[in-house]
Write a protein that holds these residues in place. Structure first.
Motif, mmCIF file in Angstrom:
data_model
loop_
_atom_site.group_PDB
_atom_site.id
_atom_site.type_symbol
_atom_site.label_atom_id
_atom_site.label_comp_id
_atom_site.label_asym_id
_atom_site.label_seq_id
_atom_site.Cartn_x
_atom_site.Cartn_y
_atom_site.Cartn_z
ATOM 1 N N SER A 203 0.799 -1.221 0.000
ATOM 2 C CA SER A 203 0.000 0.000 0.000
ATOM 3 C C SER A 203 0.831 1.269 0.000
ATOM 4 O O SER A 203 0.590 2.182 -0.775
ATOM 5 C CB SER A 203 -0.952 0.008 1.200
ATOM 6 N N GLU A 204 1.847 1.332 0.863
ATOM 7 C CA GLU A 204 2.609 2.569 0.995
ATOM 8 C C GLU A 204 3.385 2.883 -0.281
ATOM 9 O O GLU A 204 3.317 3.997 -0.806
ATOM 10 C CB GLU A 204 3.563 2.471 2.183
ATOM 11 N N ALA A 205 4.100 1.906 -0.814
ATOM 12 C CA ALA A 205 4.891 2.125 -2.032
ATOM 13 C C ALA A 205 3.994 2.455 -3.218
ATOM 14 O O ALA A 205 4.287 3.361 -4.014
ATOM 15 C CB ALA A 205 5.735 0.892 -2.325
ATOM 16 N N HIS A 206 2.883 1.723 -3.332
ATOM 17 C CA HIS A 206 1.955 1.933 -4.456
ATOM 18 C C HIS A 206 1.312 3.315 -4.368
ATOM 19 O O HIS A 206 1.161 4.017 -5.380
ATOM 20 C CB HIS A 206 0.883 0.840 -4.433
ATOM 21 N N PHE A 207 0.942 3.716 -3.171
ATOM 22 C CA PHE A 207 0.309 5.025 -2.989
ATOM 23 C C PHE A 207 1.247 6.157 -3.392
ATOM 24 O O PHE A 207 0.873 7.061 -4.139
ATOM 25 C CB PHE A 207 -0.128 5.205 -1.534
ATOM 26 N N PHE A 208 2.472 6.132 -2.876
ATOM 27 C CA PHE A 208 3.401 7.215 -3.171
ATOM 28 C C PHE A 208 3.782 7.254 -4.647
ATOM 29 O O PHE A 208 3.995 8.329 -5.208
ATOM 30 C CB PHE A 208 4.653 7.103 -2.295
ATOM 31 N N LEU A 211 0.802 8.959 -6.295
ATOM 32 C CA LEU A 211 0.769 10.381 -5.965
ATOM 33 C C LEU A 211 1.868 11.145 -6.694
ATOM 34 O O LEU A 211 1.639 12.243 -7.228
ATOM 35 C CB LEU A 211 0.911 10.557 -4.455
ATOM 36 N N LYS A 212 3.070 10.576 -6.765
ATOM 37 C CA LYS A 212 4.178 11.232 -7.459
ATOM 38 C C LYS A 212 3.883 11.390 -8.947
ATOM 39 O O LYS A 212 4.229 12.412 -9.554
ATOM 40 C CB LYS A 212 5.467 10.436 -7.255
ATOM 41 N N GLU A 213 3.233 10.390 -9.535
ATOM 42 C CA GLU A 213 2.880 10.486 -10.956
ATOM 43 C C GLU A 213 1.897 11.631 -11.196
ATOM 44 O O GLU A 213 2.033 12.397 -12.154
ATOM 45 C CB GLU A 213 2.280 9.162 -11.433
ATOM 46 N N THR A 232 -6.290 19.620 -8.032
ATOM 47 C CA THR A 232 -6.553 19.298 -6.630
ATOM 48 C C THR A 232 -6.618 17.787 -6.482
ATOM 49 O O THR A 232 -7.266 17.111 -7.294
ATOM 50 C CB THR A 232 -7.879 19.910 -6.147
ATOM 51 N N ILE A 233 -5.965 17.251 -5.469
ATOM 52 C CA ILE A 233 -6.022 15.820 -5.177
ATOM 53 C C ILE A 233 -6.680 15.641 -3.818
ATOM 54 O O ILE A 233 -6.226 16.202 -2.807
ATOM 55 C CB ILE A 233 -4.620 15.185 -5.164
ATOM 56 N N PHE A 234 -7.769 14.884 -3.800
ATOM 57 C CA PHE A 234 -8.528 14.634 -2.573
ATOM 58 C C PHE A 234 -8.173 13.251 -2.054
ATOM 59 O O PHE A 234 -8.353 12.248 -2.747
ATOM 60 C CB PHE A 234 -10.024 14.726 -2.870
ATOM 61 N N LEU A 235 -7.654 13.187 -0.833
ATOM 62 C CA LEU A 235 -7.257 11.916 -0.227
ATOM 63 C C LEU A 235 -8.286 11.477 0.803
ATOM 64 O O LEU A 235 -8.496 12.157 1.808
ATOM 65 C CB LEU A 235 -5.889 12.058 0.455
ATOM 66 N N SER A 236 -8.932 10.347 0.545
ATOM 67 C CA SER A 236 -9.895 9.782 1.492
ATOM 68 C C SER A 236 -9.339 8.480 2.059
ATOM 69 O O SER A 236 -8.308 7.981 1.603
ATOM 70 C CB SER A 236 -11.232 9.521 0.789
ATOM 71 N N GLY A 237 -10.034 7.930 3.051
ATOM 72 C CA GLY A 237 -9.594 6.675 3.661
ATOM 73 C C GLY A 237 -8.365 6.824 4.537
ATOM 74 O O GLY A 237 -7.730 5.832 4.912
ATOM 75 N N SER A 248 4.120 9.326 7.261
ATOM 76 C CA SER A 248 4.847 9.423 5.990
ATOM 77 C C SER A 248 4.078 10.280 4.986
ATOM 78 O O SER A 248 4.669 11.074 4.255
ATOM 79 C CB SER A 248 5.089 8.030 5.403
ATOM 80 N N VAL A 249 2.747 10.108 4.966
ATOM 81 C CA VAL A 249 1.902 10.905 4.072
ATOM 82 C C VAL A 249 1.995 12.381 4.434
ATOM 83 O O VAL A 249 2.163 13.246 3.563
ATOM 84 C CB VAL A 249 0.434 10.425 4.139
ATOM 85 N N ALA A 250 1.903 12.677 5.733
ATOM 86 C CA ALA A 250 1.973 14.066 6.185
ATOM 87 C C ALA A 250 3.310 14.698 5.831
ATOM 88 O O ALA A 250 3.375 15.836 5.355
ATOM 89 C CB ALA A 250 1.750 14.127 7.694
ATOM 90 N N HIS A 251 4.396 13.950 6.036
ATOM 91 C CA HIS A 251 5.738 14.471 5.726
ATOM 92 C C HIS A 251 5.885 14.713 4.221
ATOM 93 O O HIS A 251 6.440 15.746 3.808
ATOM 94 C CB HIS A 251 6.794 13.477 6.206
ATOM 95 N N PHE A 252 5.409 13.778 3.424
ATOM 96 C CA PHE A 252 5.523 13.917 1.961
ATOM 97 C C PHE A 252 4.791 15.172 1.472
ATOM 98 O O PHE A 252 5.321 15.929 0.654
ATOM 99 C CB PHE A 252 4.933 12.674 1.282
ATOM 100 N N ILE A 253 3.591 15.391 1.987
ATOM 101 C CA ILE A 253 2.802 16.545 1.543
ATOM 102 C C ILE A 253 3.478 17.852 1.954
ATOM 103 O O ILE A 253 3.518 18.817 1.184
ATOM 104 C CB ILE A 253 1.372 16.464 2.116
#
Length: 421
Positions: A203-208, A211-213, A232-237, A248-253
């Motif tokens: 999940s983590e690798a696939h998500f990032f 998002l990077k793409e 705009t990108i809306f992140l749910s879940g 990790s998500v918070a740091h990346f953003i």
């Protein structure tokens, strides 16, 4: 030091005048563009808090360029200036949306004051809900909803990433879409990513990677069809992912350089400290809006029902709605499905349980200024029996069977309470 200064874009083909304006506005980071095409491209960058335009340009007058700018970017704030002393020209410009129209040569103090005021001014506009589903809960007249709508307007013209939070049963996605529609990136598309839908093992690798793409698309220069790329990108879940993944998500953003705005949907904002936030109010804090919202749901989901009975309105006004707006909508939808021929929404039509009745009666009791235990008991019993009678079409035999008491006992009790059989 320029990174901390507010950024201004200037359209000026007179180099000497451009240098003069830059010097006067030395407390700002002023970027000058001489060519119209480059200016229009640069103006779409949300980093600019204000645009300055000269009307007296060599190729086309500034008002013509402003009209073109306004079609693409209706929310950009613009100050225009000219050597002309034409009052009709100034009036026309302000009617088209120019915040201020100044005369050259400049009075430095007037220019500085005008720029300062414009940057602090929020654009006045009406939120557009057309084409969006599930916006009925945004109707109402309460101070709570008025304050929310005003905050949405202010956040729409901002470019910071945002955390939208609130209880379950409140649509955060529709708020994100409204923010995008009125935002700086409205010429690009709205994208949604459900983090919870990614494969658990990767999940983590696939998500990032995903998002990077999306973010890399936005960085391409000179793209013609901007609506093909995310604005705009809306992140749910987000609430369902592990704590480490969340960090990790918070740091990346926080570290991203892309102008694409990311909006996160969460129940608990504490996991995203340091982000700008928008809290969505629960329905129980907007009781005066409940009849308006209920009627809107009725018109949309149960158009054959003519009106809602006063007893039901009173019930809804005292109910706490743990499921918020979704629960109110589902109640009305269920009434429409279970009783398709009904013209009045009454207790018989609503799929209510004992918990709901207890919640309403408790709130009614607490609203009384003076009461004693005996009065509370009688009040509770009377209200409960009254609702049961509604549910069984005022048939005392069915009511007594439902309550599992002899009919003679039930009949005597409702007489004691002053209820008609």
């Amino acid at each position: 030091m320029s990174e901390n200064k507010q950024k201004i874009l200037l359209l000026e083909d007179d180099q000497e005048l451009a240098e003069q304006i830059t010097e006067i506005l030395s407390s700002y980071d002023v970027t000058c563009s001489e060519a119209e095409e480059k200016f229009l491209q640069e103006a779409s960058n949300p980093k600019y808090k204000l645009i300055l335009m000269d009307f007296d340009l060599k190729e086309r007058d500034g008002l013509m360029i402003f009209r073109e700018l306004r079609k693409k970017l209706p929310l950009n704030k613009v100050i225009m200036f000219s050597s002309s002393n034409s009052i009709p020209l100034a009036v026309q410009a302000t009617k088209l949306g120019v915040l201020d129209f100044l005369r050259k040569p400049f009075d430095s103090e007037i220019l500085v004051n005008s720029v300062g005021k414009a940057i602090e001014t929020h654009e006045v506009f009406d939120l557009d809900f057309s084409g969006l589903s599930d916006t009925e809960w945004l109707e109402g007249v309460s101070p709570v909803i008025s304050e929310l709508l005003e905050k949405i307007k202010k956040l729409a013209i901002d470019t910071n990433d945002l955390v939208i939070y609130g209880e379950k049963g409140i649509s955060r996605e529709v708020i994100a879409k409204i923010l995008h529609r009125h935002g700086r990136n409205s010429d690009r598309r709205f994208s949604k990513i459900d983090i919870a839908s990614f494969d658990k093992n990767l999940s983590e690798a696939h998500f990032f990677l995903t998002l990077k793409e999306l973010l890399s698309f936005s960085e391409e220069e000179g793209i013609e069809n901007k609506n093909n790329f995310p604005g705009t990108i809306f992140l749910s879940g987000v609430d369902s992912i592990p704590e480490a993944f969340c960090l990790s998500v918070a740091h990346f953003i926080k570290e991203k350089k892309s102008p694409v705005r990311i909006i996160l949907s969460v129940c608990n904002k504490e996991r995203f400290s340091g982000f700008e936030t928008l809290e969505l109010p629960p329905l129980r804090l907007r009781r005066e809006d409940i009849p308006i919202i209920a009627l809107s749901y009725l018109i949309k989901h149960a158009p054959r029902i003519k009106y809602i009975s006063p007893q039901v309105i009173s019930f809804l006004m005292y109910y706490d709605f743990p499921g918020n707006y979704d629960e109110l909508r589902d109640l009305i939808q269920s009434a429409s499905v279970c009783f398709p021929g009904a013209e009045v929404l009454n207790f018989k039509s609503l799929p209510l349980d004992v918990f709901s009745f207890n919640n309403v009666l408790r709130n009614k009791v607490f609203s009384l200024k003076k009461y004693n235990l005996s009065e509370i008991r009688s009040f509770f019993e009377k209200e409960f029996i009254d609702v049961i009678m509604w549910k069984v079409n005022h048939d005392p035999h069915k009511a007594s069977r439902f309550l599992d008491v002899p009919h003679s006992v039930f009949s005597e009790r409702i007489k004691t309470l002053g209820l008609s059989e």
